[in-house]
Design an enzyme around this catalytic site. Structure first.
Site, short mmCIF file in Angstrom:
data_model
loop_
_atom_site.label_atom_id
_atom_site.label_comp_id
_atom_site.label_asym_id
_atom_site.label_seq_id
_atom_site.Cartn_x
_atom_site.Cartn_y
_atom_site.Cartn_z
N ARG A 111 0.81 -1.23 0.00
CA ARG A 111 0.00 0.00 0.00
C ARG A 111 0.84 1.28 0.00
O ARG A 111 0.47 2.28 0.60
CB ARG A 111 -0.98 0.02 1.19
CG ARG A 111 -2.00 -1.09 1.16
CD ARG A 111 -2.95 -1.00 -0.03
NE ARG A 111 -3.74 -2.21 -0.10
CZ ARG A 111 -3.38 -3.32 -0.78
NH1 ARG A 111 -2.25 -3.33 -1.49
NH2 ARG A 111 -4.14 -4.37 -0.78
N SER B 36 -10.67 0.25 3.48
CA SER B 36 -9.97 -0.15 4.71
C SER B 36 -9.33 1.07 5.35
O SER B 36 -8.60 1.80 4.68
CB SER B 36 -8.88 -1.17 4.38
OG SER B 36 -9.48 -2.34 3.90
N GLU C 201 -4.33 3.49 6.65
CA GLU C 201 -4.21 3.32 5.20
C GLU C 201 -4.80 4.55 4.51
O GLU C 201 -4.28 5.00 3.50
CB GLU C 201 -4.95 2.05 4.75
CG GLU C 201 -4.92 1.88 3.24
CD GLU C 201 -5.43 0.54 2.75
OE1 GLU C 201 -5.11 -0.50 3.36
OE2 GLU C 201 -6.14 0.54 1.73
C1 LIG Z 1 -15.73 0.56 -0.87
C2 LIG Z 1 -14.25 0.72 -1.08
C3 LIG Z 1 -13.48 -0.39 -1.39
C4 LIG Z 1 -12.10 -0.25 -1.57
N1 LIG Z 1 -11.37 -1.36 -1.87
C5 LIG Z 1 -10.03 -1.24 -2.02
C6 LIG Z 1 -9.25 -2.40 -2.32
O1 LIG Z 1 -9.74 -3.50 -2.47
N2 LIG Z 1 -7.90 -2.23 -2.45
C7 LIG Z 1 -7.31 -1.00 -2.32
O2 LIG Z 1 -6.07 -0.91 -2.47
N3 LIG Z 1 -8.02 0.10 -2.05
C8 LIG Z 1 -9.37 0.01 -1.89
N4 LIG Z 1 -10.11 1.13 -1.61
C9 LIG Z 1 -9.43 2.43 -1.41
C10 LIG Z 1 -9.33 3.31 -2.68
O3 LIG Z 1 -10.41 3.13 -3.55
C11 LIG Z 1 -8.04 3.05 -3.42
O4 LIG Z 1 -6.95 3.27 -2.57
C12 LIG Z 1 -7.88 3.96 -4.65
O5 LIG Z 1 -6.71 3.57 -5.32
C13 LIG Z 1 -7.79 5.45 -4.31
O6 LIG Z 1 -7.92 6.15 -5.53
P1 LIG Z 1 -8.54 7.62 -5.59
O7 LIG Z 1 -8.46 8.07 -6.98
O8 LIG Z 1 -9.91 7.65 -4.98
O9 LIG Z 1 -7.52 8.39 -4.66
P2 LIG Z 1 -7.83 9.65 -3.72
O10 LIG Z 1 -8.60 9.17 -2.52
O11 LIG Z 1 -8.42 10.75 -4.52
O12 LIG Z 1 -6.36 10.04 -3.27
C14 LIG Z 1 -5.65 9.17 -2.42
C15 LIG Z 1 -4.20 9.67 -2.29
O13 LIG Z 1 -3.58 9.57 -3.57
C16 LIG Z 1 -3.14 10.86 -4.00
N5 LIG Z 1 -3.37 10.93 -5.44
C17 LIG Z 1 -4.53 10.74 -6.12
N6 LIG Z 1 -4.32 10.87 -7.44
C18 LIG Z 1 -3.01 11.16 -7.60
C19 LIG Z 1 -2.17 11.42 -8.72
N7 LIG Z 1 -2.65 11.42 -9.97
N8 LIG Z 1 -0.86 11.67 -8.50
C20 LIG Z 1 -0.35 11.68 -7.25
N9 LIG Z 1 -1.09 11.47 -6.14
C21 LIG Z 1 -2.40 11.20 -6.32
C22 LIG Z 1 -3.96 11.86 -3.20
O14 LIG Z 1 -3.29 13.09 -3.06
C23 LIG Z 1 -4.12 11.13 -1.89
O15 LIG Z 1 -2.94 11.28 -1.12
C24 LIG Z 1 -11.49 1.02 -1.44
C25 LIG Z 1 -12.28 2.14 -1.13
C26 LIG Z 1 -13.64 2.00 -0.96
C27 LIG Z 1 -14.47 3.22 -0.65
#
Ligand SMILES: Cc1cc2nc3c(=O)[nH]c(=O)nc-3n(C[C@H](O)[C@H](O)[C@H](O)COP(=O)(O)OP(=O)(O)OC[C@H]3O[C@@H](n4cnc5c(N)ncnc54)[C@H](O)[C@@H]3O)c2cc1C
Length: 311
Positions: free
Chosen positions: A172, A223, A299
């Site tokens: 992660r 998580s 996380e």
């Molecule tokens: C119901 C549910 C289930 C989930 N299941 C999983 C799972 O199975 N496995 C898992 O790993 N995660 C899971 N997640 C967590 C999440 O969806 C993932 O971590 C996802 O990759 C986050 O992407 P995001 O675009 O929403 O990031 P954001 O929440 O928008 O950002 C997260 C972080 O990444 C940074 N960031 C975003 N985009 C960029 C970019 N282009 N460049 C640099 N930094 C950036 C942000 O600044 C922040 O620090 C789950 C979440 C939910 C709500």
């Protein structure tokens, strides 16, 4: 100082002042961002980043806000979204390229339906490619970095390409500093018909498992804690199992509740504040530390808590 006229004339996409971040997070929590930008295309995105960088105004990049908790007082500085601007992807033989704003779940679905394996189990992750690469998202044994070939980043106003062996990635974590992910390339495995059929069954099982074990009808951020890396009493226990063993499922602080379905999910029952979530996080950490001697690490990312971002 920020000159609004300059910002408005520079960015072609949407610029808003005081946008409520609860509208842009899967937790449905978070106060206003001083400056909220949804650039229109890649050039616009790079211009928006350049605007904040050159004036030394703090800013954060967000995909779908599905892995963060935003402070009730919001975010001082800028928030730049990738969703509209960075949306291209292509599949050529086994090589897949995707912009940071592309949905990971959609990419996983499209590649698998093109008989490519490697990220099919990431279907159902509600974030973007940028967010997933940034934190090395994974599920059920598959992780983004297992198939990542390269990543194009924006750093100090310049674009460059990084390769996985240049990054200290791990569980992660993608090992990035201030780099912004613009685009990533993946090498997937061409599947035979038999392999595809076998993996389809697995995809289906996981889909049902997600629906059965994750509280998808309430706003949440996935998580909350990372799984501990060391075994506890000879057992390899997930964060969710530790929380469950502490009897915390169903425990609540204000509108934030430890899900009855999954101990590692905190849900917003409707009116949760970020402060409620943080109180619950403290209770969980203390109880797990007292009982198992393990300090759970977050996380989810915290935005607006101390400066712009901390983890
Ligand atoms: C119901 C549910 C289930 C989930 N299941 C999983 C799972 O199975 N496995 C898992 O790993 N995660 C899971 N997640 C967590 C999440 O969806 C993932 O971590 C996802 O990759 C986050 O992407 P995001 O675009 O929403 O990031 P954001 O929440 O928008 O950002 C997260 C972080 O990444 C940074 N960031 C975003 N985009 C960029 C970019 N282009 N460049 C640099 N930094 C950036 C942000 O600044 C922040 O620090 C789950 C979440 C939910 C709500």
């Amino acid at each position: 100082m920020l000159n609004m006229q300059e910002l408005l004339s520079l960015v072609k996409g949407r610029v808003a002042i005081g946008e409520e971040m609860r509208e842009h997070t899967s937790f449905r929590i978070g106060g206003p961002a001083d400056f909220f930008i949804e650039p229109m295309d890649r050039q616009d995105f790079i211009r928006a980043v350049g605007f904040f960088t050159s004036r030394r105004i703090p800013f954060v990049i967000l995909g779908r806000g599905s892995n963060i908790l935003v402070h009730d007082e919001g975010i001082r500085g800028g928030v730049i979204m990738t969703g509209t601007a960075l949306q291209q992807f292509s599949i050529k033989k086994q090589q897949v390229e995707a912009d940071a704003g592309v949905s990971v779940s959609l990419l996983a679905e499209k590649t698998f339906s093109s008989s490519l394996g490697g990220i099919e189990l990431l279907q159902g992750i509600p974030g973007t490619v940028g967010g997933a690469v940034r934190m090395n998202a994974g599920a059920w044994g598959q992780e983004i970095f297992q198939v990542l070939s390269w990543v194009e980043v924006l750093r100090g106003g310049r674009t460059s390409v990084l390769y996985p062996d240049e990054l200290e990635y791990g569980y992660r974590q993608g090992g990035f500093g201030s780099e912004i992910v613009l685009r990533a390339g993946f090498r997937l495995k061409r599947l035979s018909e038999r392999e595809h059929a076998e993996r389809s069954r697995r995809v289906q099982e996981i889909r049902l498992q997600r629906a059965r074990t994750q509280p998808l009808s309430f706003p949440n951020a996935g998580s909350v804690f990372k799984n501990p890396e060391r075994s506890i009493g000879g057992e390899s226990l997930s964060a969710g199992a530790l929380i469950d063993r502490c009897g915390l499922k169903g425990y609540s602080c204000g509108g934030a509740l430890v899900s009855e379905l999954h101990g590692n999910f905190i849900v917003n029952t409707g009116s949760a504040s970020a402060a409620d979530v943080m109180k619950l996080v403290e209770v969980i950490r203390n109880r797990v530390a007292e009982r198992f001697g393990v300090v759970l690490e977050l996380e989810i990312g915290l935005l607006g808590f101390d400066g712009v971002i901390c983890r």
